[in-house]
Design a protein around this motif. Structure first.
Motif, PDB file in Angstrom:
ATOM      1  N   ASP A  10      43.253  20.911  52.741  1.00  0.00           N
ATOM      2  CA  ASP A  10      44.539  21.519  52.386  1.00  0.00           C
ATOM      3  C   ASP A  10      45.286  21.977  53.635  1.00  0.00           C
ATOM      4  OD1 ASP A  10      44.044  21.121  49.713  1.00  0.00           O
ATOM      5  OD2 ASP A  10      43.134  23.097  49.416  1.00  0.00           O
ATOM      6  N   ARG A  11      44.571  22.513  54.602  1.00  0.00           N
ATOM      7  CA  ARG A  11      45.220  22.926  55.841  1.00  0.00           C
ATOM      8  C   ARG A  11      45.814  21.739  56.578  1.00  0.00           C
ATOM      9  NH1 ARG A  11      40.886  27.307  58.431  1.00  0.00           N
ATOM     10  NH2 ARG A  11      41.017  28.845  56.728  1.00  0.00           N
ATOM     11  N   ARG A  12      45.073  20.645  56.616  1.00  0.00           N
ATOM     12  CA  ARG A  12      45.587  19.445  57.285  1.00  0.00           C
ATOM     13  C   ARG A  12      46.807  18.887  56.554  1.00  0.00           C
ATOM     14  NH1 ARG A  12      42.626  15.789  60.369  1.00  0.00           N
ATOM     15  NH2 ARG A  12      41.247  17.571  60.758  1.00  0.00           N
ATOM     16  N   ARG A  13      46.784  18.939  55.241  1.00  0.00           N
ATOM     17  CA  ARG A  13      47.923  18.438  54.461  1.00  0.00           C
ATOM     18  C   ARG A  13      49.152  19.309  54.683  1.00  0.00           C
ATOM     19  NH1 ARG A  13      49.786  20.255  49.894  1.00  0.00           N
ATOM     20  NH2 ARG A  13      47.876  21.477  49.559  1.00  0.00           N
ATOM     21  N   LYS A  14      48.996  20.637  54.680  1.00  0.00           N
ATOM     22  CA  LYS A  14      50.128  21.531  54.925  1.00  0.00           C
ATOM     23  C   LYS A  14      50.647  21.386  56.352  1.00  0.00           C
ATOM     24  CE  LYS A  14      48.956  25.088  51.515  1.00  0.00           C
ATOM     25  NZ  LYS A  14      48.640  26.522  51.291  1.00  0.00           N
ATOM     26  N   LEU A  15      49.752  21.171  57.278  1.00  0.00           N
ATOM     27  CA  LEU A  15      50.179  20.988  58.669  1.00  0.00           C
ATOM     28  C   LEU A  15      50.992  19.714  58.815  1.00  0.00           C
ATOM     29  CD1 LEU A  15      50.059  21.902  61.638  1.00  0.00           C
ATOM     30  CD2 LEU A  15      47.934  20.594  61.853  1.00  0.00           C
ATOM     31  N   LEU A  16      50.561  18.628  58.199  1.00  0.00           N
ATOM     32  CA  LEU A  16      51.300  17.371  58.271  1.00  0.00           C
ATOM     33  C   LEU A  16      52.664  17.510  57.617  1.00  0.00           C
ATOM     34  CD1 LEU A  16      51.509  14.352  58.896  1.00  0.00           C
ATOM     35  CD2 LEU A  16      50.312  13.905  56.747  1.00  0.00           C
ATOM     36  N   GLN A  17      52.731  18.163  56.474  1.00  0.00           N
ATOM     37  CA  GLN A  17      54.006  18.330  55.781  1.00  0.00           C
ATOM     38  C   GLN A  17      54.964  19.178  56.621  1.00  0.00           C
ATOM     39  OE1 GLN A  17      53.620  19.934  51.849  1.00  0.00           O
ATOM     40  NE2 GLN A  17      55.805  20.220  51.571  1.00  0.00           N
ATOM     41  N   MET A  18      54.474  20.273  57.192  1.00  0.00           N
ATOM     42  CA  MET A  18      55.315  21.118  58.037  1.00  0.00           C
ATOM     43  C   MET A  18      55.779  20.361  59.273  1.00  0.00           C
ATOM     44  SD  MET A  18      54.275  24.787  59.758  1.00  0.00           S
ATOM     45  CE  MET A  18      53.134  23.986  60.903  1.00  0.00           C
ATOM     46  N   TYR A  19      54.896  19.596  59.873  1.00  0.00           N
ATOM     47  CA  TYR A  19      55.221  18.810  61.063  1.00  0.00           C
ATOM     48  C   TYR A  19      56.300  17.776  60.764  1.00  0.00           C
ATOM     49  CZ  TYR A  19      54.378  15.115  64.541  1.00  0.00           C
ATOM     50  OH  TYR A  19      54.519  14.137  65.485  1.00  0.00           O
ATOM     51  N   GLN A  20      56.187  17.090  59.640  1.00  0.00           N
ATOM     52  CA  GLN A  20      57.170  16.078  59.279  1.00  0.00           C
ATOM     53  C   GLN A  20      58.523  16.705  58.970  1.00  0.00           C
ATOM     54  OE1 GLN A  20      55.163  14.092  56.030  1.00  0.00           O
ATOM     55  NE2 GLN A  20      54.155  12.626  57.385  1.00  0.00           N
ATOM     56  N   GLU A  21      58.533  17.857  58.319  1.00  0.00           N
ATOM     57  CA  GLU A  21      59.800  18.505  57.979  1.00  0.00           C
ATOM     58  C   GLU A  21      60.551  18.954  59.234  1.00  0.00           C
ATOM     59  OE1 GLU A  21      58.757  21.635  55.389  1.00  0.00           O
ATOM     60  OE2 GLU A  21      58.421  20.346  53.637  1.00  0.00           O
ATOM     61  N   VAL A  22      59.852  19.589  60.163  1.00  0.00           N
ATOM     62  CA  VAL A  22      60.514  20.044  61.390  1.00  0.00           C
ATOM     63  C   VAL A  22      60.977  18.853  62.226  1.00  0.00           C
ATOM     64  CG1 VAL A  22      60.190  21.314  63.541  1.00  0.00           C
ATOM     65  CG2 VAL A  22      59.254  22.219  61.413  1.00  0.00           C
ATOM     66  N   TYR A  69      42.825  21.300  65.242  1.00  0.00           N
ATOM     67  CA  TYR A  69      44.212  21.389  64.793  1.00  0.00           C
ATOM     68  C   TYR A  69      44.584  22.848  64.512  1.00  0.00           C
ATOM     69  CZ  TYR A  69      44.271  16.325  64.295  1.00  0.00           C
ATOM     70  OH  TYR A  69      44.221  14.982  64.549  1.00  0.00           O
ATOM     71  N   PRO A  70      45.834  23.223  64.798  1.00  0.00           N
ATOM     72  CA  PRO A  70      46.259  24.603  64.512  1.00  0.00           C
ATOM     73  C   PRO A  70      46.373  24.839  63.013  1.00  0.00           C
ATOM     74  CG  PRO A  70      48.119  23.291  65.266  1.00  0.00           C
ATOM     75  CD  PRO A  70      46.910  22.422  65.428  1.00  0.00           C
ATOM     76  N   VAL A  71      46.290  26.094  62.645  1.00  0.00           N
ATOM     77  CA  VAL A  71      46.390  26.475  61.241  1.00  0.00           C
ATOM     78  C   VAL A  71      47.842  26.837  60.947  1.00  0.00           C
ATOM     79  CG1 VAL A  71      45.614  28.093  59.474  1.00  0.00           C
ATOM     80  CG2 VAL A  71      44.030  27.324  61.261  1.00  0.00           C
ATOM     81  N   PRO A  72      48.459  26.207  59.952  1.00  0.00           N
ATOM     82  CA  PRO A  72      49.855  26.539  59.630  1.00  0.00           C
ATOM     83  C   PRO A  72      49.986  27.984  59.180  1.00  0.00           C
ATOM     84  CG  PRO A  72      49.200  24.469  58.601  1.00  0.00           C
ATOM     85  CD  PRO A  72      47.954  25.101  59.124  1.00  0.00           C
ATOM     86  N   PRO A  73      51.114  28.623  59.448  1.00  0.00           N
ATOM     87  CA  PRO A  73      51.288  30.027  59.066  1.00  0.00           C
ATOM     88  C   PRO A  73      51.315  30.251  57.563  1.00  0.00           C
ATOM     89  CG  PRO A  73      53.057  29.293  60.532  1.00  0.00           C
ATOM     90  CD  PRO A  73      52.250  28.110  60.216  1.00  0.00           C
ATOM     91  N   ASN A  74      51.607  29.204  56.771  1.00  0.00           N
ATOM     92  CA  ASN A  74      51.685  29.376  55.326  1.00  0.00           C
ATOM     93  C   ASN A  74      50.365  29.094  54.625  1.00  0.00           C
ATOM     94  OD1 ASN A  74      51.837  26.680  55.999  1.00  0.00           O
ATOM     95  ND2 ASN A  74      53.201  26.133  54.311  1.00  0.00           N
TER      96      ASN A  74
END
Length: 287
Positions: A141-153, A127-132
């Motif tokens: 934590d990276r997976r959680r931030k990635l899912l949250q960013m993905y859902q928001e966009v 999985y890619p690493v979110p920029p934040n």
């Protein structure tokens, strides 16, 4: 200035609706007449008051439409940041760059909540690493931030937003982008009467380039001017016969959009592959 003439009968109609015992037919007819007449007069734009024209009485009110003479007028200050309730603005920056934005606190409708709960990360080997993310973040934590960013966009695109597009003539245009209900088709409205649908399953690749002084560079290449130069980050979504180029001024916002578009494309491709493997008719059970 505009002159407004007020009809005296208009004030009379604002009083009691009926006066018992007046008119032919008894109190009931008088009540019905007094109730219907103002509405019919308003509907046809006429006045039933016989004294309006004959009495010569005129009641005029002056409405000032000029801005002159306002000595105490104070110039309004421009907004320092975008409206958090505006559903058509470009993708939001991260919380570190916008103190007024708190991730996960945007108001959503029950329908959007259902879509958000159904949106899960597609199956990937890496999985890619979110920029934040920060180096101290764990894999969870990276997976959680990635899912949250993905859902928001994905929710922003499902609602619809205006993005800046770079055309083939190197012109900039604001284009309305929206994900259709199946979340696998991107619909573009160029405000010229044409709406084009792009299935995400037809995307061949997604990449990012940097534009500086009408020259294009690959990410990681040294750009003339260094950090002080005004570079533009362009996310290119390439289809079989067409390319869509979206322009961003911040590198993190461009990375955010590109990562989420890749996840949406992989999700659409996996759903299509699953449908192709599912038989149209279930196998018959032996009797």
């Amino acid at each position: 200035a505009a002159s407004v003439r007020a009809c005296p009968c208009a004030r009379a109609r604002a009083g009691p609706a009926a006066r018992p015992g007046v008119g032919v037919g008894g109190p009931e007819v008088a009540v019905m007449t007094s109730l219907l007449t103002p509405r019919l007069d308003w509907l046809f734009g006429t006045c039933s008051c016989t004294g309006c024209e004959g009495s010569g009485a005129q009641v005029e009110g002056q409405i000032s439409l000029t801005a002159e003479g306002l000595g105490n007028f104070t110039m309004r200050q421009p907004l320092s940041r975008g409206d958090s309730f505006d559903i058509t603005f470009t993708p939001r920056p991260f919380g570190a760059e916008d103190p007024g934005y708190t991730a996960g606190q945007m108001p959503i409708t029950p329908r959007q909540r259902d879509i958000k709960e159904q949106l899960q990360l597609p199956r990937l080997s890496m999985y890619p690493v979110p920029p934040n993310c920060v180096p101290e973040d764990s894999e969870e934590d990276r997976r959680r931030k990635l899912l949250q960013m993905y859902q928001e966009v994905a929710l922003d695109l499902h609602t619809g937003m205006y993005l800046t597009q770079l055309t083939a003539d190197r012109d900039y245009s604001d284009i309305h982008c929206q994900l259709m209900e199946d979340m696998t088709t991107l619909k573009l409205d160029q405000s010229n009467g044409r709406i084009i649908e792009f299935p995400l399953t037809n995307v061949s690749k997604v990449y990012r380039i940097v534009k500086n002084d009408d020259k294009f560079y690959t990410p990681g290449t040294a750009v003339p001017g260094g950090k002080n130069s005004k570079s533009e980050h362009i996310v290119v979504v390439e289809f079989l016969r067409r390319k869509l180029a979206f322009v961003y001024s911040e590198v993190q916002v461009a990375q955010r959009f590109m990562i989420c578009m890749e996840l949406l494309i992989r999700r659409a491709q996996q759903k299509q592959a699953l449908r192709s493997l599912t038989p149209t008719f279930p196998p018959r059970q032996p009797q």
